[in-house]
Design an enzyme around this catalytic site. Structure first.
Site, PDB file in Angstrom:
ATOM      1  N   PHE A 137     -11.809  -5.522  -5.425  1.00  0.00           N
ATOM      2  CA  PHE A 137     -11.796  -6.365  -4.213  1.00  0.00           C
ATOM      3  C   PHE A 137     -11.273  -5.536  -3.038  1.00  0.00           C
ATOM      4  CE2 PHE A 137     -10.641  -8.796  -8.013  1.00  0.00           C
ATOM      5  CZ  PHE A 137     -11.653  -9.738  -8.071  1.00  0.00           C
TER       6      PHE A 137
ATOM      7  N   ASP B  38     -16.283  -3.862  -4.437  1.00  0.00           N
ATOM      8  CA  ASP B  38     -16.303  -5.157  -3.754  1.00  0.00           C
ATOM      9  C   ASP B  38     -17.712  -5.719  -3.858  1.00  0.00           C
ATOM     10  OD1 ASP B  38     -14.188  -6.454  -1.467  1.00  0.00           O
ATOM     11  OD2 ASP B  38     -16.230  -7.222  -1.440  1.00  0.00           O
ATOM     12  N   SER B  39     -17.816  -7.031  -3.895  1.00  0.00           N
ATOM     13  CA  SER B  39     -19.140  -7.657  -4.002  1.00  0.00           C
ATOM     14  C   SER B  39     -19.861  -7.703  -2.664  1.00  0.00           C
ATOM     15  CB  SER B  39     -19.014  -9.074  -4.565  1.00  0.00           C
ATOM     16  OG  SER B  39     -18.229  -9.875  -3.698  1.00  0.00           O
TER      17      SER B  39
ATOM     18  N   CYS C 141      -2.898 -14.279  -3.298  1.00  0.00           N
ATOM     19  CA  CYS C 141      -2.597 -14.697  -1.928  1.00  0.00           C
ATOM     20  C   CYS C 141      -2.832 -16.186  -1.741  1.00  0.00           C
ATOM     21  CB  CYS C 141      -3.446 -13.888  -0.936  1.00  0.00           C
ATOM     22  SG  CYS C 141      -5.227 -14.143  -1.116  1.00  0.00           S
TER      23      CYS C 141
ATOM     24  N   ASP D 150      -6.578  -7.213  -6.103  1.00  0.00           N
ATOM     25  CA  ASP D 150      -6.171  -7.952  -4.904  1.00  0.00           C
ATOM     26  C   ASP D 150      -7.299  -8.887  -4.483  1.00  0.00           C
ATOM     27  OD1 ASP D 150      -4.760  -8.793  -2.672  1.00  0.00           O
ATOM     28  OD2 ASP D 150      -5.353  -7.069  -1.445  1.00  0.00           O
TER      29      ASP D 150
ATOM     30  N   ARG E  25       0.831  -1.205   0.000  1.00  0.00           N
ATOM     31  CA  ARG E  25       0.000   0.000   0.000  1.00  0.00           C
ATOM     32  C   ARG E  25       0.870   1.261   0.000  1.00  0.00           C
ATOM     33  NH1 ARG E  25      -3.916  -3.359   3.101  1.00  0.00           N
ATOM     34  NH2 ARG E  25      -2.738  -3.122   5.041  1.00  0.00           N
TER      35      ARG E  25
END
Length: 392
Positions: free
Chosen positions: A227, A249-250, A336, A296, A211
């Site tokens: 995301f 984002d969902s 990730c 991400d 970040r």
């Protein structure tokens, strides 16, 4: 202490100090071993090689010690003190501008199955093995002693990280203390930590340095944070001087957290908008409006059987970003998933670039930060991969 016995030759990885014993390596186990119990691991030659927590599943034993130490209060305090000392040496702990860090990173801190993240005066303890769940109160007590006032609350959050078949009846809640103060600092920025219902321990601590890097690239950019979860990349981009930031984002809960975190740092700042929408659908409908995109996503593959579909997912996602980004734009893209190797991920991104017919250069290769150390004998601990890409 009950024993498990290895097949011939299956001690080789343990002789190299790998901290896992797989179920396929076991010749037999003593009767009556309960999940989470401490066991001695015995070689085919009849010698004790290590002690660890027994668990039903592909990883049968997570090794706690190769040295014959007794697993007691002194053991937990010694391991936790070692973890704290490392964070102090690298300047991660006792930093008022950054009171958020990972204190224990499982195998990386010789405590397989255990994660502890610190958010100000609250430590969030998470068990990923039944053995660590069984020991949670002893670990919390040792933690309070070792931290010497740095931590006043210990919140236990393992409802979603333990095997559901173990039927442990675990619940999230405070083991020590209790606090409604869920605001922490990261590099001088504030954010709410949802340790009760949030993903992981409530925040993605592992992206801190990435970040910060994004902040350096954000000036005068139109930024899309896919995301976004709690909006970490978004408010770093805003501090970096982005001219607009869109967070997607969902999850409606994630969007609420993002909005509240942006409001904490940049009250009523009109540069930011948040959208609750599926990432792929959003990328399909937007134009070429962005010159900095962050990808991400959550882990696309949590086990090896899902690897093929995961790589297809990474290729599809990155291809859409390549198609949409402005010429001269920059993409931060991550995986990730532990089972996705650096080469797997780079090949997926390479395929995406080729399909999108864009000229792409790698500016940075990213990974997890120093408070997420990798045990040199456990390469599987290197789970976070990232690339910063310049797209012509």
């Amino acid at each position: 202490m009950k024993k498990v016995y290895l097949k011939k030759g299956k001690e080789d990885s343990l002789n190299r100090f790998h901290p896992w014993v797989f179920s396929g390596a076991l010749f037999r186990v003593d009767d009556g071993i309960e999940e989470g119990e401490l066991v001695e691991v015995i070689t085919s030659a009849g010698e004790k090689i290590c002690v660890g927590h027994y668990q039903i599943g592909s990883i049968a034993v997570r090794v706690l010690t190769f040295d014959g130490e007794e697993i007691n209060e002194n053991f937990w305090q010694s391991r936790l003190r070692s973890a704290l000392n490392m964070r102090l040496r690298i300047g991660m702990a006792d930093n008022p501008q950054n009171n958020t860090y990972r204190l224990v990173h499982g195998e990386g801190d010789l405590l397989p199955g255990l994660v502890i993240d610190v958010y100000g005066k609250t430590a969030v303890l998470q068990a990923h093995s039944v053995g660590m769940h069984v020991c949670r109160k002893a670990i919390a007590e040792a933690l309070m002693n070792v931290m010497e006032g740095r931590v006043e609350n210990v919140f236990y959050k393992s409802e979603t990280t333990l095997p559901f078949k173990a039927d442990l009846g675990q619940e999230n809640g405070f083991i020590y203390g209790g606090s409604d103060d869920n605001i922490a600092f990261e590099n001088g920025l504030k954010f709410h930590v949802d340790w009760l219902r949030g993903q992981k321990t409530g925040f993605f601590v592992d992206q801190r340095e990435n970040r910060s890097l994004l902040e350096q690239y954000a000036r005068n950019k139109s930024v899309l944070n896919m995301f976004c979860y709690t909006g970490g990349f978004s408010f770093y981009a805003m501090r970096g001087g982005a001219k607009l930031v869109h967070s997607v984002d969902s999850s409606e809960k994630a969007i609420e957290l993002t909005r509240s975190n942006v409001q904490l740092n940049f009250p009523d700042d009109k540069r930011h908008e948040a959208f609750c929408e599926d990432a792929f659908k959003y990328l399909d409908r937007v134009g070429e409006n962005y010159d900095l995109i962050i990808l991400d996503p959550p882990a696309f593959a949590k086990h090896r059987a899902a690897l093929h579909n995961a790589l297809k997912g990474y290729t599809r996602l990155n291809m859409k970003a390549f198609q949409k980004i402005q010429p001269g734009g920059i993409i931060f893209t991550f995986s990730c998933s532990q089972v996705v190797t650096k080469d797997n991920f780079r090949n997926a991104v390479f395929t995406a670039a080729a399909l999108a017919k864009r000229k792409v250069r790698i500016l940075h290769q990213l990974h997890q930060p120093a408070d997420h150390p990798i045990n040199i004998y456990h390469p599987e601990g290197e789970y976070l991969k990232g690339l910063v890409l310049y797209v012509e």
